[in-house]
Enzyme design. Structure first.
Site, PDB file in Angstrom:
ATOM      1  N   LYS A  43     -43.990   7.124 -50.989  1.00  0.00           N
ATOM      2  CA  LYS A  43     -43.339   6.044 -50.227  1.00  0.00           C
ATOM      3  C   LYS A  43     -42.828   6.588 -48.889  1.00  0.00           C
ATOM      4  CE  LYS A  43     -39.035   6.814 -52.756  1.00  0.00           C
ATOM      5  NZ  LYS A  43     -38.173   6.294 -53.842  1.00  0.00           N
ATOM      6  N   TYR A 267     -22.137  16.985 -24.683  1.00  0.00           N
ATOM      7  CA  TYR A 267     -21.370  15.732 -24.604  1.00  0.00           C
ATOM      8  C   TYR A 267     -20.046  15.857 -25.334  1.00  0.00           C
ATOM      9  CZ  TYR A 267     -25.333  13.111 -22.716  1.00  0.00           C
ATOM     10  OH  TYR A 267     -26.345  12.644 -21.925  1.00  0.00           O
TER      11      TYR A 267
END
Ligand SMILES: *Cc1c(COP(=O)(O)O)cnc(C)c1O
Length: 373
Positions: A43, A267
């Protein structure tokens, strides 16, 4: 030149991991009876590895399991002729025609799905597994409703809507905890007592952790372990389980900085250097699927040397500590995970998640190719 970030997928590692699963079951087989068969779970585009890339490594699987009809189509187009199990069955009546055309095996987990089959036009019979809710409380019939649902399914079999195989399936909520598995199995045995048909239990954790039970199961359903990551959040590592990583995520250093004590990196400036520190900039960020939740200290390998992430992961880049890598220069190789002894599970742990999430979250812009062995 394209951006240096890339993923390498190894079908040979997947074949090795499948062989490891079978080796786990083998010692119990004399006691347990005929060999447990393996539905290889593919999957989520083979847990992010790419269905078409992994299929050569799964050539000896007994079946493939997934939940998206489009993925079932891709398996047939890639030449897979063996059984295909749809783990969530059909979503609407129109799915039945495609399931018949592709000769899929259905999970039947709710009364609505039985109804869809009962009202379907005539056509090829489909094999099916009735699902018991054994404690996950996600999909499946409740213990008390199971027998009546099985009677309805038997009726569908007599009517030629369900094929020669009508079995029983359940999924463990805590496959890594043996006591919980035993509890769920007791519930499963009580609900299915005396009913005919093959049984499918055991994800990776239960297959590897409860191998006698797995060997007694007609079909096991390992997923994550085939890709070389551990199913145990707090248990043995993939390496300790004898598994090989099927995906290596690699890039290079594209920049270097030197910061002095008190200077921040990235950041928000959440990493502040205590000493003069050489910082490497790596072409890989959260838009590639690298977890933004990874913190300073998350392991990463530069030029074969294990070091650590520094500061916040950006969209396209991240920063690493080059202290342990004095030879570092632009262009040197970086392993984000899956090679050089760095498992995806270690990175996942540092980011507060599991390997499953990182592997399936690698984004489309990451160039992926099959490793040449
Ligand atoms: C995903 C899934 C599996 C495989 O689980 P792993 O933990 O990856 O081994 C097995 N059965 C069902 C129903 C699943 O949804």
């Amino acid at each position: 030149m394209p951006r240096p970030l890339h993923a390498l997928v190894s079908p040979a590692a997947i074949a090795h991991n499948l062989a490891q699963v079978r080796a786990r079951l083998a010692p119990h087989q004399a006691q347990a009876g005929p060999s447990a068969r393996v539905w290889a779970v593919i999957k989520a585009n083979a847990y992010g590895h790419g269905i078409e890339r992994v299929l050569p490594g799964l050539a000896t699987a007994d079946g493939l399991a997934m939940l998206d009809l489009d993925e079932a189509v891709r398996c047939r187009e890639a030449g897979w002729g063996g059984p295909i199990l749809l783990l969530e069955g059909i979503f609407e009546p129109d799915d039945i025609a495609l399931c018949r055309a592709l000769d899929l095996t259905l999970v039947l987990h709710c009364a609505e799905q039985l109804r869809m089959l009962e009202t379907a036009p005539q056509g090829r019979a489909l094999d099916a597994y009735l699902k018991l809710n054994s404690g996950m409380n996600r999909l499946g019939f409740a213990d008390g409703a199971y027998r009546a649902a099985f009677e309805r399914a038997l009726g569908l079999q007599r009517a030629g809507v369900i094929g020669t195989t009508l079995g029983h399936i359940a999924h463990f909520a805590k496959g890594e905890i043996e006591g919980h598995v035993q509890e769920a199995v007791a519930r499963f045995r009580a609900a299915t007592q005396g009913l005919p048909g093959p049984v499918s239990l055991c994800n990776s954790a239960a297959t590897l952790g409860c191998s006698l039970l797995a060997a007694q199961t007609d079909w096991v359903r390992p997923g994550i372990c085939l890709y070389g990551a551990t199913p145990f959040e707090h248990g043995p590592s993939a390496a300790a389980l004898g598994l090989l990583p099927a995906m290596a995520l690699r890039s290079t250093l594209i920049g270097l900085q030197e910061v002095t004590s008190g200077e921040a990196v990235g950041y928000g400036g959440i990493f502040v250097a205590e000493d003069t520190t050489r910082v490497g900039i790596v072409a890989c960020g959260y838009a590639d699927g690298y977890p933004r939740h990874a913190l300073t200290g998350t392991p990463i390998v530069v030029d074969g040397v294990r070091t650590r992430l520094l500061g916040r992961v950006s969209m396209d880049m991240l920063a690493v500590d080059l202290g342990p890598v004095p030879q570092a220069r632009v262009g040197l190789p970086v392993t984000l995970w899956g090679a050089d002894g760095l498992s995806v599970d270690e990175v996942a742990t540092a980011a507060g998640t599991i390997g499953y999430e990182l592997l399936t979250a690698v984004t489309a812009r990451v160039k992926t190719r099959v490793a040449e062995e």
